[in-house]
Design an enzyme around this catalytic site. Structure first.
Site, short mmCIF file in Angstrom:
data_model
loop_
_atom_site.label_atom_id
_atom_site.label_comp_id
_atom_site.label_asym_id
_atom_site.label_seq_id
_atom_site.Cartn_x
_atom_site.Cartn_y
_atom_site.Cartn_z
N GLY A 10 0.82 -1.21 0.00
CA GLY A 10 0.00 0.00 0.00
C GLY A 10 0.85 1.25 0.00
O GLY A 10 0.53 2.26 0.63
N ALA A 11 1.95 1.20 -0.75
CA ALA A 11 2.96 2.26 -0.68
C ALA A 11 2.66 3.46 -1.56
O ALA A 11 3.40 4.44 -1.54
CB ALA A 11 4.33 1.69 -1.06
N ASP A 60 -1.48 -6.68 -6.05
CA ASP A 60 -2.73 -6.71 -5.31
C ASP A 60 -2.59 -7.80 -4.26
O ASP A 60 -2.56 -9.00 -4.60
CB ASP A 60 -3.90 -7.02 -6.25
CG ASP A 60 -5.26 -6.92 -5.57
OD1 ASP A 60 -5.31 -6.96 -4.32
OD2 ASP A 60 -6.27 -6.81 -6.28
N ASN A 87 0.90 -2.53 5.29
CA ASN A 87 0.12 -1.31 5.36
C ASN A 87 -1.14 -1.35 4.50
O ASN A 87 -2.11 -0.64 4.79
CB ASN A 87 1.00 -0.12 4.94
CG ASN A 87 0.20 1.14 4.70
OD1 ASN A 87 -0.33 1.75 5.61
ND2 ASN A 87 0.08 1.53 3.44
N TYR A 153 -15.39 -3.82 9.24
CA TYR A 153 -14.06 -3.19 9.25
C TYR A 153 -13.40 -3.36 10.61
O TYR A 153 -12.22 -3.75 10.69
CB TYR A 153 -14.16 -1.70 8.90
CG TYR A 153 -12.83 -0.99 9.04
CD1 TYR A 153 -11.79 -1.25 8.15
CD2 TYR A 153 -12.58 -0.11 10.09
CE1 TYR A 153 -10.55 -0.64 8.28
CE2 TYR A 153 -11.36 0.50 10.23
CZ TYR A 153 -10.34 0.24 9.33
OH TYR A 153 -9.10 0.83 9.48
#
Length: 253
Positions: A10-11, A60, A87, A153
């Site tokens: 997730g950079a 992904d 992340n 979540y």
């Protein structure tokens, strides 16, 4: 951290991009993974990184076979990962559980839980065999306190908390460390993603208060990663001064 290899999922934005900056400034070599390759290209240009200082992966984390292939195909000079920052994560919707969208559930569970598990499963064995490594999971206050509409979540982030604790127990006797960094309100694309691109609704989440920034969280991640090898920071909860719990936020005006 000089010349240490840091893998960040997730950079391409938010906390992941902020972590990339703080570790790059410390001389680390970065493996940057995200679905948006063009955003990764923009990031390395912004950070002014040399080709020898970064390795990009259009990835992904929800796709186990792709994760397996990406990790097994890393060039030898990039395969000895010192720090894994899990992340990649997201939230979708604030609907009541009995009215929620199934696709939103699938995306959160596949990214926040299964994606983190895939990355961990394929990278940690190498750390164990080399006798060094650190897994840092980006959790959330939502993993400690459930809030209205958070249901699934919050469940995924509670899973991150449990997985982090379980991994630490499984690694007892190994020098590999495990940390969960759990923020409260951080102003990123998080709320925009949650509300499916509704920017006006997303802005209201942070209205009248000063939220954390991605840099604030990255500073804590970096602190945890740079403690002496005999020190393991298991869990850090950080929140804005104007936030006291998952639901208690002081807003001006």
């Amino acid at each position: 951290m000089n010349n240490k290899i840091v893998f960040i999922t997730g950079a391409s934005s938010g906390i992941g991009a902020a972590c990339a900056k703080v570790f790059a400034d410390a001389g680390a070599k970065l493996i940057l993974a995200a679905r948006r390759n063009e955003r990764l290209q923009e990031l390395v240009e912004k950070l002014n990184l040399k080709p020898s200082e970064f390795y990009l992966l259009e990835l992904d984390v929800r796709d186990r076979k792709t994760v397996e292939s990406a990790i097994s195909s890393l060039p030898s000079e990039w395969s000895a990962i010192d720090v894994l920052i899990n992340n990649a994560g997201l939230s979708r919707g604030l609907d009541k559980l009995y009215q929620a969208d199934f696709q939103d559930w699938e995306e959160m569970i596949d990214t926040n839980i299964k994606g983190l598990l895939y990355m961990t499963r394929y990278i940690v064995p190498g750390m164990v065999s080399r006798g060094t490594g650190h897994v840092i999971n980006i959790g959330s206050i939502a993993g400690h306190q459930t809030y209205p509409g958070g249901n699934v979540y919050c469940g995924t982030k509670a899973a991150v908390k449990s997985i982090s604790e379980g991994l630490k127990q499984d690694l007892l006797g190994s020098p590999v460390r495990v940390t969960s960094v759990d923020p409260g309100l951080v102003e990123t694309e998080f709320s925009e993603v949650r509300f499916h691109g509704d920017r006006d609704r997303a802005k209201k989440v942070y209205q009248g208060m000063t939220p954390l920034t991605p840099d604030d969280v990255a500073d804590v991640v970096f602190f945890c990663a740079t403690r002496p090898i005999h020190v393991n920071i298991n869990d850090v909860i950080l929140m804005p001064t104007e936030q006291a719990s998952a639901t208690l936020v002081h807003r001006q005006g």
